[in-house]
Design a protein around this motif. Sequence first.
Motif, PDB file in Angstrom:
ATOM      1  N   UNK A 177       0.910  -1.213   0.049  1.00  0.00           N
ATOM      2  CA  UNK A 177       0.038  -0.047   0.026  1.00  0.00           C
ATOM      3  C   UNK A 177       0.905   1.304  -0.009  1.00  0.00           C
ATOM      4  N   UNK A 178       1.981   1.213   0.875  1.00  0.00           N
ATOM      5  CA  UNK A 178       2.877   2.428   0.818  1.00  0.00           C
ATOM      6  C   UNK A 178       3.390   2.395  -0.675  1.00  0.00           C
ATOM      7  N   UNK A 179       3.918   1.394  -1.061  1.00  0.00           N
ATOM      8  CA  UNK A 179       4.749   1.627  -2.449  1.00  0.00           C
ATOM      9  C   UNK A 179       3.824   2.379  -3.512  1.00  0.00           C
ATOM     10  N   UNK A 198       4.334   5.731  -5.447  1.00  0.00           N
ATOM     11  CA  UNK A 198       4.426   5.777  -6.848  1.00  0.00           C
ATOM     12  C   UNK A 198       3.365   6.670  -7.380  1.00  0.00           C
ATOM     13  N   UNK A 199       2.291   6.823  -6.889  1.00  0.00           N
ATOM     14  CA  UNK A 199       1.089   7.677  -7.198  1.00  0.00           C
ATOM     15  C   UNK A 199       1.692   9.116  -6.953  1.00  0.00           C
ATOM     16  N   UNK A 200       2.261   9.327  -5.685  1.00  0.00           N
ATOM     17  CA  UNK A 200       2.865  10.904  -5.678  1.00  0.00           C
ATOM     18  C   UNK A 200       3.758  11.217  -6.589  1.00  0.00           C
ATOM     19  N   UNK A 201       4.756  10.188  -6.585  1.00  0.00           N
ATOM     20  CA  UNK A 201       5.953  10.527  -7.662  1.00  0.00           C
ATOM     21  C   UNK A 201       5.232  10.918  -9.214  1.00  0.00           C
ATOM     22  N   UNK A 202       4.601  10.166  -9.600  1.00  0.00           N
ATOM     23  CA  UNK A 202       3.705  10.354 -10.934  1.00  0.00           C
ATOM     24  C   UNK A 202       2.924  11.734 -10.844  1.00  0.00           C
ATOM     25  N   UNK A 203       2.374  12.200  -9.868  1.00  0.00           N
ATOM     26  CA  UNK A 203       1.605  13.380  -9.615  1.00  0.00           C
ATOM     27  C   UNK A 203       2.922  14.561  -9.637  1.00  0.00           C
TER      28      UNK A 203
END
Length: 126
Positions: free
Chosen positions: A34-36, A40-45
Motif C-alpha cells: 500500500x505504501x509503495x 508511486x502515485x505521488x511521484x507520478x503526480x
Amino acid sequence: MKKAVKDVAVEKPVEAAEAAVKTVKKAAEAASKTVKKAVEKKTAEKKAAPAKKTAAAKKAVKEQVYLQYLGKEINKDDLVKQVKDIWTKQLKRKAGDLASIDLYLKPEENAVYYVINGDVTGSIAL
C-alpha cells in the motif's frame, strides 16, 4: 507416547506465537504494498505537475514599449538592438559575453543612455 502436561502447555503458546508472527508478516507485506503504491502515485503526480507549469510558462505575454515624444516614436526593442550592435560591431565583443543592458531614456536631451554589464556606458541619439 503420551505427552506430559508440561509439554502441551509449552507447545500451545509457541504455536500461538508462530501464528501471530505469520499474521504480522502478512499485515506488514500488505502495508508495504500500500505504501509503495501511494509513493508511486505521488511521484507520478509530481512528475506530471511540472509539465503543466512548463506548458503554462511557454505561453508568455508579448510586451511592447514605445516612447512618444515631440512627434517621435521610439521602440524599446529597437534601442536594445542598437545597443547590442554597438557591443558586437563597434566594441568587437562576443554576443555571449553580454549579460545585462540598462537603458535610461532622456527625451529632453534627445538621447538614450545605456550601461552594458554594469561597466560599459554610452549614449544613442534619438
